[in-house]
Design a protein around this motif. Structure first.
Motif, mmCIF file in Angstrom:
data_model
loop_
_atom_site.group_PDB
_atom_site.id
_atom_site.type_symbol
_atom_site.label_atom_id
_atom_site.label_comp_id
_atom_site.label_asym_id
_atom_site.label_seq_id
_atom_site.Cartn_x
_atom_site.Cartn_y
_atom_site.Cartn_z
ATOM 1 N N PHE A 154 0.845 -1.180 0.000
ATOM 2 C CA PHE A 154 0.000 0.000 0.000
ATOM 3 C C PHE A 154 0.886 1.238 0.000
ATOM 4 C CE2 PHE A 154 -2.575 -3.298 1.976
ATOM 5 C CZ PHE A 154 -3.741 -3.190 1.237
ATOM 6 N N ALA A 155 0.485 2.243 -0.776
ATOM 7 C CA ALA A 155 1.249 3.486 -0.850
ATOM 8 C C ALA A 155 1.111 4.275 0.443
ATOM 9 C CB ALA A 155 0.781 4.319 -2.036
ATOM 10 N N LYS A 156 -0.041 4.220 1.079
ATOM 11 C CA LYS A 156 -0.293 4.961 2.310
ATOM 12 C C LYS A 156 -0.486 3.974 3.458
ATOM 13 C CE LYS A 156 -2.708 8.687 -0.060
ATOM 14 N NZ LYS A 156 -3.964 9.417 -0.162
ATOM 15 N N PRO A 157 -0.196 4.424 4.671
ATOM 16 C CA PRO A 157 -0.488 3.541 5.815
ATOM 17 C C PRO A 157 -1.981 3.218 5.867
ATOM 18 C CG PRO A 157 0.754 5.484 6.503
ATOM 19 C CD PRO A 157 0.372 5.689 5.067
ATOM 20 N N THR A 158 -2.295 2.012 6.228
ATOM 21 C CA THR A 158 -3.701 1.595 6.303
ATOM 22 C C THR A 158 -4.031 1.159 7.717
ATOM 23 O OG1 THR A 158 -3.172 -0.678 5.740
ATOM 24 C CG2 THR A 158 -3.717 0.800 3.907
ATOM 25 N N ARG A 159 -5.302 1.107 7.979
ATOM 26 C CA ARG A 159 -5.790 0.596 9.262
ATOM 27 C C ARG A 159 -6.780 -0.520 8.972
ATOM 28 N NH1 ARG A 159 -5.508 6.199 10.250
ATOM 29 N NH2 ARG A 159 -4.139 6.667 11.998
ATOM 30 N N ARG A 160 -6.748 -1.500 9.827
ATOM 31 C CA ARG A 160 -7.715 -2.590 9.702
ATOM 32 C C ARG A 160 -8.521 -2.620 10.981
ATOM 33 N NH1 ARG A 160 -5.701 -8.472 8.259
ATOM 34 N NH2 ARG A 160 -5.267 -7.314 6.380
ATOM 35 N N TYR A 161 -9.836 -2.656 10.854
ATOM 36 C CA TYR A 161 -10.718 -2.696 12.010
ATOM 37 C C TYR A 161 -11.431 -4.041 12.026
ATOM 38 C CZ TYR A 161 -9.960 2.313 11.815
ATOM 39 O OH TYR A 161 -9.386 3.544 11.791
ATOM 40 N N LEU A 162 -11.437 -4.666 13.170
ATOM 41 C CA LEU A 162 -12.143 -5.924 13.344
ATOM 42 C C LEU A 162 -13.405 -5.637 14.130
ATOM 43 C CD1 LEU A 162 -12.369 -9.022 13.236
ATOM 44 C CD2 LEU A 162 -11.039 -9.080 15.357
ATOM 45 N N HIS A 163 -14.538 -5.966 13.555
ATOM 46 C CA HIS A 163 -15.819 -5.766 14.230
ATOM 47 C C HIS A 163 -16.573 -7.085 14.158
ATOM 48 C CE1 HIS A 163 -19.485 -3.871 15.589
ATOM 49 N NE2 HIS A 163 -20.096 -4.569 14.647
ATOM 50 N N LEU A 164 -16.835 -7.693 15.310
ATOM 51 C CA LEU A 164 -17.520 -8.980 15.354
ATOM 52 C C LEU A 164 -18.972 -8.785 15.767
ATOM 53 C CD1 LEU A 164 -14.735 -11.065 17.107
ATOM 54 C CD2 LEU A 164 -15.239 -10.913 14.677
ATOM 55 N N SER A 165 -19.828 -8.663 14.795
ATOM 56 C CA SER A 165 -21.260 -8.609 15.065
ATOM 57 C C SER A 165 -21.989 -8.716 13.745
ATOM 58 C CB SER A 165 -21.664 -7.324 15.793
ATOM 59 O OG SER A 165 -21.906 -6.275 14.877
ATOM 60 N N SER A 166 -23.282 -8.623 13.826
ATOM 61 C CA SER A 166 -24.112 -8.705 12.631
ATOM 62 C C SER A 166 -24.053 -7.435 11.800
ATOM 63 C CB SER A 166 -25.558 -8.960 13.040
ATOM 64 O OG SER A 166 -25.997 -7.872 13.849
ATOM 65 N N ALA A 167 -23.612 -6.339 12.381
ATOM 66 C CA ALA A 167 -23.571 -5.017 11.739
ATOM 67 C C ALA A 167 -24.976 -4.506 11.430
ATOM 68 C CB ALA A 167 -22.683 -5.028 10.495
ATOM 69 N N PHE A 168 -25.956 -4.947 12.207
ATOM 70 C CA PHE A 168 -27.293 -4.376 12.072
ATOM 71 C C PHE A 168 -27.203 -2.876 12.321
ATOM 72 C CE2 PHE A 168 -29.389 -8.557 13.511
ATOM 73 C CZ PHE A 168 -29.475 -8.997 12.194
ATOM 74 N N GLU A 169 -28.142 -2.129 11.808
ATOM 75 C CA GLU A 169 -28.119 -0.671 11.939
ATOM 76 C C GLU A 169 -28.014 -0.234 13.399
ATOM 77 O OE1 GLU A 169 -30.807 3.192 10.717
ATOM 78 O OE2 GLU A 169 -31.169 1.292 9.713
ATOM 79 N N ARG A 170 -28.694 -0.959 14.297
ATOM 80 C CA ARG A 170 -28.678 -0.588 15.716
ATOM 81 C C ARG A 170 -27.297 -0.710 16.347
ATOM 82 N NH1 ARG A 170 -28.672 -5.208 18.867
ATOM 83 N NH2 ARG A 170 -29.349 -7.084 17.801
ATOM 84 N N LYS A 171 -26.382 -1.400 15.669
ATOM 85 C CA LYS A 171 -25.033 -1.570 16.198
ATOM 86 C C LYS A 171 -24.200 -0.302 16.043
ATOM 87 C CE LYS A 171 -25.497 -6.097 16.879
ATOM 88 N NZ LYS A 171 -25.130 -6.895 17.993
ATOM 89 N N GLY A 172 -24.615 0.621 15.166
ATOM 90 C CA GLY A 172 -23.933 1.907 15.021
ATOM 91 C C GLY A 172 -22.568 1.826 14.361
ATOM 92 N N ILE A 173 -22.418 0.950 13.379
ATOM 93 C CA ILE A 173 -21.135 0.813 12.702
ATOM 94 C C ILE A 173 -20.724 2.127 12.059
ATOM 95 C CG2 ILE A 173 -19.828 -0.474 10.964
ATOM 96 C CD1 ILE A 173 -20.886 -2.062 13.456
ATOM 97 N N ASP A 174 -21.682 2.871 11.515
ATOM 98 C CA ASP A 174 -21.366 4.160 10.911
ATOM 99 C C ASP A 174 -20.774 5.120 11.944
ATOM 100 O OD1 ASP A 174 -23.836 4.161 12.209
ATOM 101 O OD2 ASP A 174 -24.667 5.735 10.931
ATOM 102 N N CYS A 175 -21.315 5.113 13.156
ATOM 103 C CA CYS A 175 -20.789 5.975 14.226
ATOM 104 C C CYS A 175 -19.387 5.526 14.639
ATOM 105 C CB CYS A 175 -21.719 5.937 15.436
ATOM 106 S SG CYS A 175 -23.364 6.575 15.087
ATOM 107 N N LEU A 176 -19.183 4.217 14.693
ATOM 108 C CA LEU A 176 -17.871 3.687 15.040
ATOM 109 C C LEU A 176 -16.819 4.120 14.030
ATOM 110 C CD1 LEU A 176 -16.274 1.742 16.937
ATOM 111 C CD2 LEU A 176 -16.882 -0.080 15.351
ATOM 112 N N LEU A 177 -17.125 4.010 12.755
ATOM 113 C CA LEU A 177 -16.176 4.407 11.724
ATOM 114 C C LEU A 177 -15.947 5.916 11.732
ATOM 115 C CD1 LEU A 177 -17.274 2.051 8.833
ATOM 116 C CD2 LEU A 177 -15.181 1.914 10.185
ATOM 117 N N ASP A 178 -17.020 6.695 11.932
ATOM 118 C CA ASP A 178 -16.869 8.147 12.015
ATOM 119 C C ASP A 178 -15.972 8.539 13.183
ATOM 120 O OD1 ASP A 178 -18.450 8.549 9.812
ATOM 121 O OD2 ASP A 178 -20.250 9.076 10.951
ATOM 122 N N ALA A 179 -16.076 7.814 14.283
ATOM 123 C CA ALA A 179 -15.273 8.121 15.470
ATOM 124 C C ALA A 179 -13.786 7.912 15.204
ATOM 125 C CB ALA A 179 -15.717 7.273 16.651
#
Length: 180
Positions: A154-179
Motif C-alpha cells: 500500500f502506498a499509504k499507511p492503512t488501518r484494519r478494524y475488526l468488528h464482530l457482530s451482525s452489523a445491524f443498523e442498531r449496532k452503530g457501525i457508521d458511528c464507530l467508523l466516524d469516530a
C-alpha cells in the motif's frame, strides 16, 4: 445453525467441537419458533459432521445423563429433560428484563457469557444461576482469512478494524467508523 449470522456460526462450531469429544452422544436440534422437522443437509467439507448431530436422537431414557446447551434468541428453554441445563447468553444492555432473569433462574443450572459486562448485567438484574465468562474464538474468521489472504503493498499507511457482530443498523457501525 444455518446461515452466516454470528449465532449460527457459534452454534455450528460448538456442535462440531462437541462431536469431536462425544460423537455418539451429541444431538443438535434447530429451533425456529419450534423444533425444525426437516433439518438441513450441510454439504461443505467442514460442516458435514453437523449432519450426524442433526440426525442423532438421544433416547428419552438417557436424557437424565445429559448436558443441554441452549443458544437461541429470543430465550427459550429445552423442553426435554437433562441432568444439567446450560444457556449461552449474549446481551448488550446494562440490565436484563425480569422475565428473562426469571426464566434463567427457574430453568437453567448455568449460564455462559462472552464478557464480564454481561455477567455483571445478569447479576445486577437478580440472576441467581451461576454465570461463567468463556472465550468465544474467531476460528471461522481466521480459517477463511488464511485461505483468502494475499500480500499487497500500500502506498499509504492503512488501518484494519475488526468488528464482530451482525452489523445491524442498531449496532452503530457508521458511528464507530466516524469516530475513528
Amino acid at each position: 445453525m444455518t446461515g452466516s449470522y454470528s449465532l449460527a456460526i457459534v452454534n455450528r462450531e460448538l456442535t462440531k467441537a462437541l462431536l469431536h469429544r462425544q460423537p455418539k452422544r451429541t444431538q443438535a436440534i434447530i429451533y425456529d419458533g419450534k423444533p425444525v422437522d426437516m433439518p438441513p443437509t450441510f454439504t461443505t467439507e467442514g460442516d458435514r459432521l453437523l449432519n450426524k448431530a442433526l440426525r442423532t436422537q438421544i433416547p428419552e431414557a438417557q436424557t437424565g445423563n445429559t448436558l443441554s446447551i441452549v443458544h437461541h434468541y429470543p430465550l427459550i428453554q429445552d423442553p426435554r429433560d437433562a441432568e444439567t441445563s446450560g444457556v449461552i447468553f449474549f446481551w448488550e444492555e446494562t440490565a436484563v428484563p425480569q422475565d428473562m432473569v426469571q426464566t434463567l433462574n427457574q430453568h437453567y443450572d448455568l449460564i455462559w457469557v462472552a464478557t464480564q459486562s454481561v455477567k455483571n448485567a445478569l447479576i445486577n438484574s437478580g440472576c441467581l444461576t451461576p454465570v461463567f465468562v468463556i472465550r468465544f474464538g474467531v476460528d471461522h474468521v481466521v480459517r477463511q482469512s488464511r485461505q483468502q489472504r494475499t500480500v499487497q503493498q500500500f502506498a499509504k499507511p492503512t488501518r484494519r478494524y475488526l468488528h464482530l457482530s451482525s452489523a445491524f443498523e442498531r449496532k452503530g457501525i457508521d458511528c464507530l467508523l466516524d469516530a475513528y
